[in-house]
Scaffold this active site. Sequence first.
Site, PDB file in Angstrom:
ATOM      1  N   GLY A  39       2.903  -1.115   4.259  1.00 49.99           N
ATOM      2  CA  GLY A  39       2.943   0.318   3.975  1.00 49.99           C
ATOM      3  C   GLY A  39       4.360   0.761   3.655  1.00 49.99           C
ATOM      4  O   GLY A  39       4.871   0.565   2.552  1.00 49.99           O
ATOM      5  N   GLY A  40       5.042   1.339   4.647  1.00 47.66           N
ATOM      6  CA  GLY A  40       6.369   1.928   4.446  1.00 47.66           C
ATOM      7  C   GLY A  40       7.343   1.026   3.703  1.00 47.66           C
ATOM      8  O   GLY A  40       8.036   1.475   2.778  1.00 47.66           O
ATOM      9  N   ASN A  45       0.879  -1.170   0.000  1.00 53.97           N
ATOM     10  CA  ASN A  45       0.000   0.000   0.000  1.00 53.97           C
ATOM     11  C   ASN A  45       0.914   1.217   0.000  1.00 53.97           C
ATOM     12  O   ASN A  45       1.475   1.562   1.032  1.00 53.97           O
ATOM     13  CB  ASN A  45      -0.905  -0.032   1.243  1.00 53.97           C
ATOM     14  CG  ASN A  45      -1.760   1.220   1.351  1.00 53.97           C
ATOM     15  OD1 ASN A  45      -1.799   2.041   0.437  1.00 53.97           O
ATOM     16  ND2 ASN A  45      -2.446   1.371   2.486  1.00 53.97           N
ATOM     17  N   TRP A  46       1.052   1.815  -1.172  1.00 53.51           N
ATOM     18  CA  TRP A  46       1.976   2.955  -1.282  1.00 53.51           C
ATOM     19  C   TRP A  46       1.441   4.195  -0.576  1.00 53.51           C
ATOM     20  O   TRP A  46       2.167   5.167  -0.397  1.00 53.51           O
ATOM     21  CB  TRP A  46       2.223   3.300  -2.753  1.00 53.51           C
ATOM     22  CG  TRP A  46       2.928   2.264  -3.577  1.00 53.51           C
ATOM     23  CD1 TRP A  46       3.374   1.031  -3.161  1.00 53.51           C
ATOM     24  CD2 TRP A  46       3.268   2.351  -4.970  1.00 53.51           C
ATOM     25  NE1 TRP A  46       3.960   0.365  -4.203  1.00 53.51           N
ATOM     26  CE2 TRP A  46       3.919   1.157  -5.332  1.00 53.51           C
ATOM     27  CE3 TRP A  46       3.087   3.331  -5.942  1.00 53.51           C
ATOM     28  CZ2 TRP A  46       4.380   0.913  -6.628  1.00 53.51           C
ATOM     29  CZ3 TRP A  46       3.548   3.090  -7.236  1.00 53.51           C
ATOM     30  CH2 TRP A  46       4.188   1.897  -7.564  1.00 53.51           C
ATOM     31  N   LYS A  47       0.142   4.182  -0.245  1.00 55.64           N
ATOM     32  CA  LYS A  47      -0.522   5.367   0.329  1.00 55.64           C
ATOM     33  C   LYS A  47      -0.287   6.568  -0.593  1.00 55.64           C
ATOM     34  O   LYS A  47      -0.228   6.384  -1.815  1.00 55.64           O
ATOM     35  CB  LYS A  47      -0.041   5.595   1.763  1.00 55.64           C
ATOM     36  CG  LYS A  47      -0.189   4.318   2.617  1.00 55.64           C
ATOM     37  CD  LYS A  47      -0.014   4.520   4.082  1.00 55.64           C
ATOM     38  CE  LYS A  47      -0.185   3.193   4.798  1.00 55.64           C
ATOM     39  NZ  LYS A  47      -0.116   3.306   6.250  1.00 55.64           N
ATOM     40  N   HIS A  83      -9.423   1.167   4.830  1.00 56.27           N
ATOM     41  CA  HIS A  83      -8.174   1.373   5.566  1.00 56.27           C
ATOM     42  C   HIS A  83      -8.440   2.313   6.746  1.00 56.27           C
ATOM     43  O   HIS A  83      -9.253   3.237   6.641  1.00 56.27           O
ATOM     44  CB  HIS A  83      -7.104   1.949   4.632  1.00 56.27           C
ATOM     45  CG  HIS A  83      -5.739   1.906   5.235  1.00 56.27           C
ATOM     46  ND1 HIS A  83      -5.330   2.819   6.177  1.00 56.27           N
ATOM     47  CD2 HIS A  83      -4.718   1.043   5.070  1.00 56.27           C
ATOM     48  CE1 HIS A  83      -4.091   2.509   6.550  1.00 56.27           C
ATOM     49  NE2 HIS A  83      -3.704   1.425   5.908  1.00 56.27           N
ATOM     50  N   SER A 114       3.571  -2.081  10.398  1.00 53.93           N
ATOM     51  CA  SER A 114       5.017  -2.170  10.636  1.00 53.93           C
ATOM     52  C   SER A 114       5.600  -3.535  10.281  1.00 53.93           C
ATOM     53  O   SER A 114       6.534  -4.005  10.940  1.00 53.93           O
ATOM     54  CB  SER A 114       5.355  -1.785  12.088  1.00 53.93           C
ATOM     55  OG  SER A 114       4.948  -0.457  12.357  1.00 53.93           O
ATOM     56  N   GLY A 133       2.583   2.342  10.863  1.00 61.24           N
ATOM     57  CA  GLY A 133       3.529   3.443  10.737  1.00 61.24           C
ATOM     58  C   GLY A 133       4.221   3.827  12.031  1.00 61.24           C
ATOM     59  O   GLY A 133       4.883   4.860  12.121  1.00 61.24           O
ATOM     60  N   GLU A 140      -6.869   4.715   7.836  1.00 60.07           N
ATOM     61  CA  GLU A 140      -6.666   6.141   7.524  1.00 60.07           C
ATOM     62  C   GLU A 140      -7.893   6.721   6.832  1.00 60.07           C
ATOM     63  O   GLU A 140      -8.251   7.880   7.050  1.00 60.07           O
ATOM     64  CB  GLU A 140      -5.393   6.300   6.670  1.00 60.07           C
ATOM     65  CG  GLU A 140      -4.138   6.044   7.502  1.00 60.07           C
ATOM     66  CD  GLU A 140      -2.968   5.464   6.726  1.00 60.07           C
ATOM     67  OE1 GLU A 140      -2.963   5.514   5.483  1.00 60.07           O
ATOM     68  OE2 GLU A 140      -2.042   4.944   7.386  1.00 60.07           O
ATOM     69  N   GLU A 165      -5.307  -4.878  10.439  1.00 63.27           N
ATOM     70  CA  GLU A 165      -4.266  -3.882  10.685  1.00 63.27           C
ATOM     71  C   GLU A 165      -4.564  -3.151  11.994  1.00 63.27           C
ATOM     72  O   GLU A 165      -5.382  -2.210  12.011  1.00 63.27           O
ATOM     73  CB  GLU A 165      -4.232  -2.854   9.546  1.00 63.27           C
ATOM     74  CG  GLU A 165      -3.959  -3.442   8.190  1.00 63.27           C
ATOM     75  CD  GLU A 165      -3.388  -2.400   7.231  1.00 63.27           C
ATOM     76  OE1 GLU A 165      -2.302  -2.652   6.705  1.00 63.27           O
ATOM     77  OE2 GLU A 165      -4.001  -1.341   7.051  1.00 63.27           O
TER      78      GLU A 165
END
Length: 253
Positions: free
Chosen positions: A237-238, A9-11, A98, A216, A176, A100, A170
């Site tokens: 993510g990251g 997930n590049w966000k 998600h 994470s 994150g 977010e 999640e």
Amino acid sequence: MRDKIVAGNWKMNNDLQEGIKLTSEVVNMVQDEVMGNVRIVLGTPFIHLTNVAKMLTESENIFLAAQNCNEHESGAYTGEVSASMLSSVGTDYVILGHSERREYFGETNKQLAAKVDIALGHGLIPIFCCGESLEIREANDHFEFVCQQLTESLFHLDTEAFSKIVIAYEPIWAIGTGKTATSEQAQDMHAKLRTHIAEKYGTSIADDTSILYGGSCKPSNAQELFACPDVDGGLIGGASLKSRDFIDIVKSF
Ligand SMILES: O=C(CO)COP(=O)(O)O
């Protein structure tokens, strides 16, 4: 047999050139390196989808995901993107719900039920995200809370439609933050979700549902998480923004 899936997930990261570079690195690594039978998904921003889709036409095990879609078919919804638009450019999956989007854009379980319906109606596979805040976990309400997210957004589906869904657990406190759920915490929740699905749809559907862990997840902890019997992969993510890290996670199975 349920699919093993590692989805990035590049966000809201990477301009188009950076996204193309990252995609081509991933495609090359997948070609050159030995890895198991894992479905790899790239969850890009909307503007990348058309280009990335074209880059994936030769890659049998790399798929494309959007990060959201609108719950309406079409019309006066300025700034929104529909499920049919996503399908028309070759999108395979769509990440829905998600945390977010729930937190910053007010998405509700009910609205997500409508997004799931429209996504399925246009041949997209929803990656349905669920997960609790730290407050809910500390109050020991996390199992009930997350099961309710599934009930309210997914359990209106008939068995055939539900069998297409991918779940991503999640925990919000792990996203994150560098704070990963322990493999035991992940396994406990995934097993609980599988039981919850079995109670509604039966054990055979529950056994075939892929449940991913996100929060994470990185090369140093992926192996331990993926070794859990009910963890079928990750939503990353990251670490999905660096091709080497992302592929190392894929190779952790
Ligand atoms: O939100 C996530 C994936 O959807 C997880 O993000 P991180 O891997 O950066 O914690």
